[in-house]
Design a protein around this motif. Sequence first.
Motif, PDB file in Angstrom:
ATOM      1  N   UNK A 141     -16.289  92.345 -34.629  1.00 41.02           N
ATOM      2  CA  UNK A 141     -17.604  91.695 -34.512  1.00 41.02           C
ATOM      3  C   UNK A 141     -18.472  91.981 -35.729  1.00 41.02           C
ATOM      4  N   UNK A 142     -18.369  93.212 -36.235  1.00 43.79           N
ATOM      5  CA  UNK A 142     -19.169  93.573 -37.405  1.00 43.79           C
ATOM      6  C   UNK A 142     -18.744  92.759 -38.622  1.00 43.79           C
ATOM      7  N   UNK A 143     -17.454  92.586 -38.806  1.00 43.22           N
ATOM      8  CA  UNK A 143     -16.956  91.802 -39.949  1.00 43.22           C
ATOM      9  C   UNK A 143     -17.306  90.323 -39.778  1.00 43.22           C
ATOM     10  N   UNK A 144     -17.160  89.777 -38.556  1.00 44.33           N
ATOM     11  CA  UNK A 144     -17.491  88.377 -38.306  1.00 44.33           C
ATOM     12  C   UNK A 144     -18.971  88.117 -38.552  1.00 44.33           C
ATOM     13  N   UNK A 145     -19.819  89.091 -38.152  1.00 40.27           N
ATOM     14  CA  UNK A 145     -21.259  88.901 -38.302  1.00 40.27           C
ATOM     15  C   UNK A 145     -21.707  89.035 -39.755  1.00 40.27           C
ATOM     16  N   UNK A 146     -21.185  90.055 -40.444  1.00 39.26           N
ATOM     17  CA  UNK A 146     -21.611  90.306 -41.823  1.00 39.26           C
ATOM     18  C   UNK A 146     -20.885  89.454 -42.840  1.00 39.26           C
ATOM     19  N   UNK A 147     -19.664  89.042 -42.515  1.00 36.95           N
ATOM     20  CA  UNK A 147     -18.863  88.300 -43.480  1.00 36.95           C
ATOM     21  C   UNK A 147     -18.334  89.173 -44.588  1.00 36.95           C
ATOM     22  N   UNK A 181     -13.149  83.551 -45.001  1.00 42.25           N
ATOM     23  CA  UNK A 181     -14.337  82.761 -45.305  1.00 42.25           C
ATOM     24  C   UNK A 181     -13.935  81.527 -46.106  1.00 42.25           C
ATOM     25  N   UNK A 182     -14.409  80.361 -45.623  1.00 45.47           N
ATOM     26  CA  UNK A 182     -14.150  79.114 -46.358  1.00 45.47           C
ATOM     27  C   UNK A 182     -15.453  78.339 -46.434  1.00 45.47           C
ATOM     28  N   UNK A 183     -15.887  78.076 -47.661  1.00 40.95           N
ATOM     29  CA  UNK A 183     -17.122  77.346 -47.919  1.00 40.95           C
ATOM     30  C   UNK A 183     -18.307  77.991 -47.199  1.00 40.95           C
ATOM     31  N   UNK A 184     -18.362  79.330 -47.277  1.00 44.54           N
ATOM     32  CA  UNK A 184     -19.484  80.062 -46.727  1.00 44.54           C
ATOM     33  C   UNK A 184     -19.452  80.264 -45.231  1.00 44.54           C
ATOM     34  N   UNK A 185     -18.441  79.792 -44.547  1.00 43.37           N
ATOM     35  CA  UNK A 185     -18.351  79.935 -43.096  1.00 43.37           C
ATOM     36  C   UNK A 185     -17.176  80.842 -42.750  1.00 43.37           C
ATOM     37  N   UNK A 217      -7.666  81.651 -46.055  1.00 39.70           N
ATOM     38  CA  UNK A 217      -8.768  80.800 -45.607  1.00 39.70           C
ATOM     39  C   UNK A 217      -8.643  79.396 -46.166  1.00 39.70           C
ATOM     40  N   UNK A 218      -8.311  79.317 -47.455  1.00 42.68           N
ATOM     41  CA  UNK A 218      -8.120  77.991 -48.069  1.00 42.68           C
ATOM     42  C   UNK A 218      -6.913  77.281 -47.461  1.00 42.68           C
ATOM     43  N   UNK A 219      -5.818  78.052 -47.261  1.00 43.12           N
ATOM     44  CA  UNK A 219      -4.605  77.456 -46.702  1.00 43.12           C
ATOM     45  C   UNK A 219      -4.837  76.969 -45.274  1.00 43.12           C
ATOM     46  N   UNK A 220      -5.614  77.754 -44.481  1.00 44.50           N
ATOM     47  CA  UNK A 220      -5.923  77.327 -43.109  1.00 44.50           C
ATOM     48  C   UNK A 220      -6.732  76.029 -43.131  1.00 44.50           C
ATOM     49  N   UNK A 221      -7.729  75.961 -44.005  1.00 44.81           N
ATOM     50  CA  UNK A 221      -8.527  74.733 -44.109  1.00 44.81           C
ATOM     51  C   UNK A 221      -7.653  73.551 -44.507  1.00 44.81           C
ATOM     52  N   UNK A 222      -6.748  73.788 -45.473  1.00 44.42           N
ATOM     53  CA  UNK A 222      -5.850  72.712 -45.895  1.00 44.42           C
ATOM     54  C   UNK A 222      -4.922  72.284 -44.767  1.00 44.42           C
ATOM     55  N   UNK A 223      -4.395  73.285 -44.015  1.00 44.17           N
ATOM     56  CA  UNK A 223      -3.485  72.970 -42.910  1.00 44.17           C
ATOM     57  C   UNK A 223      -4.204  72.172 -41.835  1.00 44.17           C
ATOM     58  N   UNK A 224      -5.436  72.597 -41.491  1.00 40.20           N
ATOM     59  CA  UNK A 224      -6.198  71.853 -40.485  1.00 40.20           C
ATOM     60  C   UNK A 224      -6.537  70.454 -40.968  1.00 40.20           C
TER      61      UNK A 224
END
Length: 574
Positions: A141-147, A181-185, A217-224
């Motif tokens: 949760x800490x990593x997800x919140x802080x990025x 993180x992909x494109x700030x998200x 993160x980039x590969x996941x975005x590309x796959x989706x």
Amino acid sequence: MTSPEQAREQVSQLGSKASEVTAALQRQQELLQLRGLSLQPGLVNLLLAVESGIGRLGNLLNNDAAELRQLRALVHTSALINSSFELDTVLERAMDAVLQFTGAERGYILLTNDEGKLETYLARTRVPGEDDEGLSQSIINQVMTSGKPLLTDNAAHDPRIAGSATVTRYVLRSVLCVPLVFKGKTEGVIYADNRLRVAVFTGRELTLLSAIANQIAVAIANARLFVSVQANLREITQATELMENVFASIASGVVTADVNDLVIAWNAAAARMLRLSTKTAHRKPLRDVLPLLPLDVEDALLSVREHHQSQEFEVETEVHGRGRVVLNLKVGPLKSHEGEEDGVIVVLDDLTHQRANEETLDLLRRYLPPGMIENIHEIASLGLGGERREVSCMFVDMGPLAQFGARGTAQMMDTLNLYLETITTIVHNAGGLIDKYMGQEIMALYNTQLNPQADHAARALETALQLQDAIQTLNARHGIDNHQPSYRIGIHTGVATMGNIGGVQRRSFTALGDSINLAKRLEEYASGGQILISEETMNRVQGKLPSGSRCEECPAIQVKGRQQLTRIYKVTNA
């Protein structure tokens, strides 16, 4: 040039030599001290310093080698991750790299779902039977919140996660968690831990895992994106196939052209109608693809473009390979999804056979009475052969041709045709069927398959009486003596065979049998101006005679082909 591996080996060998020399000097120093002697002051310390320096150099080289291996691993992992658009394949390859190069005991990839909730997508462990229990939700949760990534070399004593029930319960040691993180998200995290050893992960592993996470993160975005594109492509393909099937199944011909009037599409029906092919139609001017059109139609096509209004017209033209055709054309503007003009669409209906059938029916109406055309299918269904049914047959003989003019002259033909046209009209008006013309004679039938009638005998007799009056009127007009009329009419009612005779290529519908022959015999026995009917006809019209007419029995006659005498009756107008 010396390779990194060779340099590390040489430094290692040098360190071993330095250790040996230092040990040997120390032993010599001890022996000399027993004898009251000593080595040069500082020599041993100098060798110890050299040995320590060589050790530090070896550590630096080892660290450089480890970083080099990790960089190579990162490049290799990046290539593996980006070699596939299948999300499962991408993540499995990424997790293999995480476990291999970080020394983690367990590794997890957690991703946000469509509802924004984090869920475990992939889990790997070096210990058989392990599951995803014991993951520190506090760290995740800490990593997800802080990025930002989080590294702890001893989770139980790390104040950042103090109070974590999971850390305490499962005695977590080394934990490394980095965001995806992909494109700030932040789309998820990579979580790796080792519950047995402390300080498994260092800043080097953190840097490596962060780099791998960026690639993942980039590969996941590309796959989706690839999955989404595939889904859209399937939908587009299905829609295209549906449109093509609909386009091909339309009975009307359809031709579309772009804003430059160049043909871009046509369906199978249009190809058949206009004999189109890719060579003759694709990207060709619309006017070259359509058959030659009248000038007014060409002007109408221009108005479709100028005024954005549909036009419809029927044309008779020539199509190469087909000859004369009749087409109905509907031309309208073609609109894009945004409502902008995108070309024109031409819908064609081939009326050639329909117009030919109409011409045939028009021709048949000259021979058949009104309403009889609808029953023409009954005759076609008979084939060669026939059907026995009761009919009333009437023969009319208008007398010698000489009374209509000199034989073979145009006057004679004109006068004869005038009489025949008058008789035909009266027969048709009464629902009769002209079977044939035989010079100045006519054979008419009632109650055939074409003109079924319950009162056929009465209709035939009414026709005969009307013919009598009409012929007398024509005679008076053309100067033919009505005191000595030459026309004769015979009517008989009985069973005859009705059907087609002839061959496959040429056939004729007619009636055959004794009943037809008897009607002819009555016409032949009649005197000039007489209407003779048989007893069978008399029985069916008795009590139904037209007003002002009377029926009188004549002496029975012997008809050729019959043994018994035939009773006959003369019908006259009062």
